[in-house]
Design a protein around this motif. Structure first.
Motif, PDB file in Angstrom:
ATOM      1  N   ASP A 191       1.420  12.332  -4.609  1.00 53.05           N
ATOM      2  CA  ASP A 191       0.895  12.330  -5.938  1.00 53.05           C
ATOM      3  C   ASP A 191      -0.172  12.875  -6.362  1.00 53.05           C
ATOM      4  N   ILE A 192      -1.372  12.850  -5.582  1.00 51.14           N
ATOM      5  CA  ILE A 192      -2.599  13.624  -6.026  1.00 51.14           C
ATOM      6  C   ILE A 192      -2.369  14.940  -6.140  1.00 51.14           C
ATOM      7  N   GLU A 198       0.879  -1.293  -0.011  1.00 43.31           N
ATOM      8  CA  GLU A 198      -0.053   0.087   0.125  1.00 43.31           C
ATOM      9  C   GLU A 198       0.877   1.285   0.129  1.00 43.31           C
ATOM     10  N   THR A 199       0.626   2.157  -0.927  1.00 40.07           N
ATOM     11  CA  THR A 199       1.289   3.466  -0.807  1.00 40.07           C
ATOM     12  C   THR A 199       1.105   4.189   0.343  1.00 40.07           C
ATOM     13  N   ALA A 201      -8.428  12.253  -2.239  1.00 45.63           N
ATOM     14  CA  ALA A 201      -7.758  11.164  -1.321  1.00 45.63           C
ATOM     15  C   ALA A 201      -8.592  10.509  -0.469  1.00 45.63           C
ATOM     16  N   ASP A 256      -0.602  15.717  -9.656  1.00 44.16           N
ATOM     17  CA  ASP A 256      -1.658  15.547 -10.467  1.00 44.16           C
ATOM     18  C   ASP A 256      -2.622  16.580 -10.668  1.00 44.16           C
ATOM     19  N   THR A 264       0.571   6.886   3.024  1.00 36.11           N
ATOM     20  CA  THR A 264      -0.314   8.153   2.793  1.00 36.11           C
ATOM     21  C   THR A 264       0.211   9.376   2.622  1.00 36.11           C
ATOM     22  N   ASP A 265       1.336   9.715   3.026  1.00 35.95           N
ATOM     23  CA  ASP A 265       2.133  11.004   2.707  1.00 35.95           C
ATOM     24  C   ASP A 265       2.238  10.957   1.126  1.00 35.95           C
ATOM     25  N   VAL A 266       2.833   9.874   0.646  1.00 33.07           N
ATOM     26  CA  VAL A 266       3.372   9.628  -0.865  1.00 33.07           C
ATOM     27  C   VAL A 266       1.909   9.857  -1.547  1.00 33.07           C
ATOM     28  N   ARG A 267       0.871   9.210  -1.192  1.00 29.53           N
ATOM     29  CA  ARG A 267      -0.473   9.415  -2.050  1.00 29.53           C
ATOM     30  C   ARG A 267      -0.763  10.824  -2.016  1.00 29.53           C
ATOM     31  N   ILE A 268      -0.980  11.665  -1.077  1.00 24.01           N
ATOM     32  CA  ILE A 268      -1.385  12.851  -1.012  1.00 24.01           C
ATOM     33  C   ILE A 268      -0.139  13.459  -2.083  1.00 24.01           C
TER      34      ILE A 268
END
Length: 209
Positions: free
Chosen positions: A23-24, A14-15, A46, A27, A17-21
């Motif tokens: 990335d979003i 699972e990515t 998110a 984008d 959370t900080d990296v997912r934020i």
């Protein structure tokens, strides 16, 4: 007869959370621009509250700086590797300048919206730009000190030598100046940069700076 055991396919990691934020957010900036990108819109995609975003990044500015840091960190690591190499100081300085130029040019061409964040940070003297330039200058000074203590350079004032390199290479390694040269072919710019660096290194070899 027992059936052979079937190994389960490994679950994708699972990515964080900080990296997912990040990335979003990146984008959104690419699609909508920095002004129209908001913490609320990032949080909505998110699937979390905007307050949860602030647990990881205390402000929109901090989030934007971290997006820039994500592509600057590998570049800074590459500069450090160049500084550590056993090559002659002249060769390392030339490789370092070319590495900066090519990394910036690649980013301008392939990811202009994110490069624009760094360009704006440079114009504003923001913390992310100051840290990056501090690391760049540190590697250059390290190479200059090494050169001054060995064959190749006459005794030189490291501060003046660094200033000479940065002034001469400004067109090729300043993010704002580089944006103005987007219409110039890469090969042409690199030829010009090669001539400039060789002229500077000749001056360094004599100590007449």
């Amino acid at each position: 007869m027992k059936k052979p055991l079937r190994l389960r396919d490994p679950q994708p990691a699972e990515t964080p959370t900080d990296v997912r934020i990040l990335d979003i957010a990146a984008d959104h900036i690419r699609r909508h621009g920095i002004e129209r990108t908001t913490i609320l819109s990032i949080a909505a995609e998110a699937g979390m509250s905007h307050a949860n975003i602030y647990r990881y990044y205390p402000s929109k500015t901090a989030l934007i700086e971290e997006i820039s840091a994500q592509w600057l960190k590998p570049l800074e690591a590459a500069l450090h590797v160049i500084g550590d190499a056993p090559d002659p100081a002249f060769d390392k300085l030339e490789r370092l300048v070319f590495a900066l130029h090519r990394a910036y040019r690649d980013k301008i061409e392939t990811d202009p919206a994110i490069f624009a964040l760094f360009s704006a940070a440079s114009a504003q003297g923001a913390a992310i730009a100051r840290r990056h330039y501090g690391r760049r200058d540190s590697e250059m000074r390290r190479i200059l000190d090494e050169g001054a203590s060995g064959p190749g350079f006459d005794p030189i004032d490291p501060k003046r030598a660094l200033a000479l390199i940065l002034d001469a290479a400004y067109r090729f390694i300043d993010p704002i100046a580089m944006k103005l040269d987007l219409e110039v072919q890469r090969a042409v710019l690199e030829q010009r940069m090669g001539r400039v660096t060789k002229t500077v290194f000749r001056a360094l070899s004599t100590g007449r700076i």
